[in-house]
Design a protein around this motif. Structure first.
Motif, PDB file in Angstrom:
ATOM      1  N   UNK A  11       0.798  -1.313   0.170  1.00  0.00           N
ATOM      2  CA  UNK A  11      -0.021  -0.040  -0.099  1.00  0.00           C
ATOM      3  C   UNK A  11       0.955   1.243   0.138  1.00  0.00           C
ATOM      4  N   UNK A  12       2.062   1.341   0.630  1.00  0.00           N
ATOM      5  CA  UNK A  12       2.645   2.323   0.617  1.00  0.00           C
ATOM      6  C   UNK A  12       3.524   2.587  -0.576  1.00  0.00           C
ATOM      7  N   UNK A  13       3.647   1.962  -1.618  1.00  0.00           N
ATOM      8  CA  UNK A  13       4.499   2.147  -2.629  1.00  0.00           C
ATOM      9  C   UNK A  13       3.522   3.253  -3.570  1.00  0.00           C
ATOM     10  N   UNK A  14       4.672   4.184  -4.125  1.00  0.00           N
ATOM     11  CA  UNK A  14       4.289   5.323  -4.647  1.00  0.00           C
ATOM     12  C   UNK A  14       3.346   6.354  -3.840  1.00  0.00           C
ATOM     13  N   UNK A  15       3.846   6.528  -2.705  1.00  0.00           N
ATOM     14  CA  UNK A  15       3.179   7.271  -1.634  1.00  0.00           C
ATOM     15  C   UNK A  15       1.628   7.022  -1.707  1.00  0.00           C
ATOM     16  N   UNK A  16       1.343   5.755  -1.608  1.00  0.00           N
ATOM     17  CA  UNK A  16      -0.035   5.475  -1.616  1.00  0.00           C
ATOM     18  C   UNK A  16      -0.744   5.055  -2.829  1.00  0.00           C
ATOM     19  N   UNK A  63       1.049 -11.575  -8.767  1.00  0.00           N
ATOM     20  CA  UNK A  63       1.289 -10.156  -9.515  1.00  0.00           C
ATOM     21  C   UNK A  63       1.463  -9.286  -8.293  1.00  0.00           C
ATOM     22  N   UNK A  64       2.595  -8.657  -8.400  1.00  0.00           N
ATOM     23  CA  UNK A  64       2.972  -7.575  -7.569  1.00  0.00           C
ATOM     24  C   UNK A  64       2.510  -6.377  -8.074  1.00  0.00           C
ATOM     25  N   UNK A  65       1.934  -5.551  -6.943  1.00  0.00           N
ATOM     26  CA  UNK A  65       1.467  -4.234  -7.420  1.00  0.00           C
ATOM     27  C   UNK A  65       2.146  -3.144  -6.473  1.00  0.00           C
ATOM     28  N   UNK A  66       3.091  -2.373  -6.922  1.00  0.00           N
ATOM     29  CA  UNK A  66       4.255  -1.656  -6.213  1.00  0.00           C
ATOM     30  C   UNK A  66       5.420  -1.150  -6.951  1.00  0.00           C
ATOM     31  N   UNK A  67       6.247  -0.854  -6.235  1.00  0.00           N
ATOM     32  CA  UNK A  67       7.565  -0.418  -6.934  1.00  0.00           C
ATOM     33  C   UNK A  67       8.649  -1.472  -7.010  1.00  0.00           C
ATOM     34  N   UNK A  70       8.809  -3.595  -3.820  1.00  0.00           N
ATOM     35  CA  UNK A  70       7.652  -4.793  -3.978  1.00  0.00           C
ATOM     36  C   UNK A  70       8.007  -5.856  -5.179  1.00  0.00           C
ATOM     37  N   UNK A  71       8.782  -5.420  -6.312  1.00  0.00           N
ATOM     38  CA  UNK A  71       9.039  -6.310  -7.222  1.00  0.00           C
ATOM     39  C   UNK A  71      10.341  -7.024  -6.823  1.00  0.00           C
ATOM     40  N   UNK A  72      11.151  -6.687  -5.967  1.00  0.00           N
ATOM     41  CA  UNK A  72      12.203  -7.333  -5.777  1.00  0.00           C
ATOM     42  C   UNK A  72      11.851  -8.654  -4.708  1.00  0.00           C
ATOM     43  N   UNK A  73      10.611  -8.264  -3.777  1.00  0.00           N
ATOM     44  CA  UNK A  73      10.123  -9.334  -3.037  1.00  0.00           C
ATOM     45  C   UNK A  73       9.540 -10.438  -3.942  1.00  0.00           C
ATOM     46  N   UNK A  74       8.832 -10.044  -5.065  1.00  0.00           N
ATOM     47  CA  UNK A  74       8.124 -10.816  -5.731  1.00  0.00           C
ATOM     48  C   UNK A  74       9.299 -11.932  -6.488  1.00  0.00           C
ATOM     49  N   UNK A  75      10.284 -11.220  -7.011  1.00  0.00           N
ATOM     50  CA  UNK A  75      11.498 -11.789  -7.730  1.00  0.00           C
ATOM     51  C   UNK A  75      12.186 -12.996  -6.609  1.00  0.00           C
ATOM     52  N   UNK A  76      12.272 -12.587  -5.235  1.00  0.00           N
ATOM     53  CA  UNK A  76      12.687 -13.623  -4.402  1.00  0.00           C
ATOM     54  C   UNK A  76      11.812 -14.686  -4.192  1.00  0.00           C
ATOM     55  N   UNK A  77      10.654 -14.658  -4.266  1.00  0.00           N
ATOM     56  CA  UNK A  77       9.609 -15.764  -4.279  1.00  0.00           C
ATOM     57  C   UNK A  77       9.679 -16.610  -5.473  1.00  0.00           C
ATOM     58  N   UNK A  78       9.566 -15.994  -6.749  1.00  0.00           N
ATOM     59  CA  UNK A  78       9.194 -16.577  -7.864  1.00  0.00           C
ATOM     60  C   UNK A  78      10.586 -17.311  -8.483  1.00  0.00           C
ATOM     61  N   UNK A  93      10.047   4.422  -8.839  1.00  0.00           N
ATOM     62  CA  UNK A  93      10.877   4.225  -9.697  1.00  0.00           C
ATOM     63  C   UNK A  93      10.502   3.330 -10.700  1.00  0.00           C
ATOM     64  N   UNK A  94      10.050   2.154 -10.408  1.00  0.00           N
ATOM     65  CA  UNK A  94       9.628   1.131 -11.325  1.00  0.00           C
ATOM     66  C   UNK A  94      10.686   0.733 -12.523  1.00  0.00           C
ATOM     67  N   UNK A  95      11.883   0.542 -12.218  1.00  0.00           N
ATOM     68  CA  UNK A  95      13.021   0.412 -13.021  1.00  0.00           C
ATOM     69  C   UNK A  95      12.770  -0.983 -13.733  1.00  0.00           C
ATOM     70  N   UNK A  96      12.549  -1.943 -12.821  1.00  0.00           N
ATOM     71  CA  UNK A  96      12.224  -3.390 -13.415  1.00  0.00           C
ATOM     72  C   UNK A  96      11.207  -3.167 -14.500  1.00  0.00           C
ATOM     73  N   UNK A  97      10.226  -2.708 -14.207  1.00  0.00           N
ATOM     74  CA  UNK A  97       8.963  -2.840 -15.225  1.00  0.00           C
ATOM     75  C   UNK A  97       9.230  -2.216 -16.471  1.00  0.00           C
ATOM     76  N   UNK A  98       9.987  -0.968 -16.311  1.00  0.00           N
ATOM     77  CA  UNK A  98      10.417  -0.080 -17.352  1.00  0.00           C
ATOM     78  C   UNK A  98      11.404  -0.954 -18.290  1.00  0.00           C
ATOM     79  N   UNK A  99      12.398  -1.423 -17.661  1.00  0.00           N
ATOM     80  CA  UNK A  99      13.117  -2.061 -18.623  1.00  0.00           C
ATOM     81  C   UNK A  99      12.688  -3.437 -19.541  1.00  0.00           C
ATOM     82  N   UNK A 100      11.568  -3.809 -18.858  1.00  0.00           N
ATOM     83  CA  UNK A 100      11.022  -5.069 -19.480  1.00  0.00           C
ATOM     84  C   UNK A 100       9.713  -4.518 -20.343  1.00  0.00           C
ATOM     85  N   UNK A 101       9.300  -3.344 -20.714  1.00  0.00           N
ATOM     86  CA  UNK A 101       8.232  -2.897 -21.474  1.00  0.00           C
ATOM     87  C   UNK A 101       7.130  -3.032 -21.021  1.00  0.00           C
ATOM     88  N   UNK A 102       6.904  -3.128 -19.888  1.00  0.00           N
ATOM     89  CA  UNK A 102       5.628  -3.447 -18.811  1.00  0.00           C
ATOM     90  C   UNK A 102       4.987  -2.010 -19.022  1.00  0.00           C
TER      91      UNK A 102
END
Length: 296
Positions: A11-16, A63-67, A70-78, A93-102
């Motif tokens: 919930x805190x991602x992206x300042x809410x 599915x991870x909703x966040x920055x 949050x994506x880093x935690x999803x990566x650890x799990x998957x 930031x959303x750097x991982x999503x940006x690099x992958x064309x999401x």
């Protein structure tokens, strides 16, 4: 598309921003899966516990909703599991999503996940942790450390402020960089080991990095004065820093960094102090909804 999915909301991602869009994203995903678990976590420990709870029930898609955190935690799990990861960017930031064309738009990202498209991507490994974007040490890691402590401003401006503050105290240090091909010893300002292109909220530190070639792109900055670093920053933002005389690049499957007492950060998360051994693991992650690389 069918199966058992979970939506992990930070919930805190992206300042809410993640909290505000979570209901609409969940509604969109429910239309395309047999079961959707909603996992709302405010801490890393909560997030991991909830993910493992869903996995015990036969999870197909997380599915991870966040920055990027949050994506880093999803990566650890998957990583290394037969569970696909979907990213819905809602951070600063959303750097991982940006690099992958999401897609930047959360609902468009959810639609892409439901489209059934899938891509295998590489991940970096350092110790027991995985990362999707960049591991850095030196000046940029110290900047990340300072930026994480700042509560204002948000996004790239917070990173810029941390750069200015860190410049006052920073000094280059001896660094040894070993790969399967070579060993370099130099007075260094920073080093970035890139699985993908971006860090720090869209800075293309490793502009030629590709997440499916089985190799890291390594960007090394040698001895540089404060003035030189300041002059380099606009080139860095534009991805034109590789032509600077203090910058050199390498490509490698494994990188060992030692010699300097620097912290290391990967995906913006702390990874302890050097020395660190970083390994590229090809195809370690099944990514749902990502675009195939269009740059080749």
């Amino acid at each position: 598309m069918a199966g058992h999915a979970a939506l992990a909301v930070h919930p805190a991602s992206g300042h809410g921003a993640a909290a505000r869009v979570a209901g609409r994203v969940a509604e969109r995903l429910r239309a395309g899966v047999d079961r959707l678990d909603l996992l709302v976590a405010n801490t890393v420990e909560e997030s991991r516990a909830l993910m493992h709870s869903s996995a015990a029930a036969g999870l197909d898609l997380l599915v991870v909703l966040g920055g990027d955190g949050a994506a880093h935690q999803g990566v650890q799990f998957c990583a290394g599991r037969d569970v696909r990861l979907g990213l819905v960017p809602a951070g600063t930031g959303n750097d991982f999503a940006r690099a992958l064309g999401i897609p930047d738009d959360p609902l468009a990202a959810a639609d892409a996940i439901l489209s059934g498209s899938e891509r295998r991507v590489d991940l970096g490994r350092v110790g027991e942790a995985w990362f999707g974007t960049v591991l850095c040490a030196g000046f940029d890691a110290l900047v990340s450390e300072r930026a994480n402590r700042l509560r204002w401003p948000s996004g790239p401006r917070r990173y810029d402020l941390a750069i200015v503050a860190e410049l006052a105290a920073f000094r280059p240090k001896p660094l040894r960089v070993r790969t399967e091909h070579t060993t370099l010893e130099l007075e260094a300002t920073m080093v970035a080991v890139g699985n993908t292109t971006f860090y720090g909220g869209g800075i293309p530190i490793c502009p030629d990095a590709r997440p499916d070639d089985g190799l890291f792109d390594v960007t090394l900055v040698g001895r540089a004065s404060r003035t030189e670093l300041v002059r380099m920053l606009p080139r860095l933002r534009a991805g034109r820093h590789l032509g600077h005389p203090a910058v050199r690049t390498l490509r490698a499957r494994e990188v060992v960094l030692d010699g300097a007492d620097w912290p290391a950060y990967a995906d913006g998360e702390p990874q302890g102090m050097l020395p660190r051994t970083i390994t590229c693991v090809p195809g370690a992650l099944r990514l749902a909804g990502a675009q195939a690389d269009q740059t080749r």
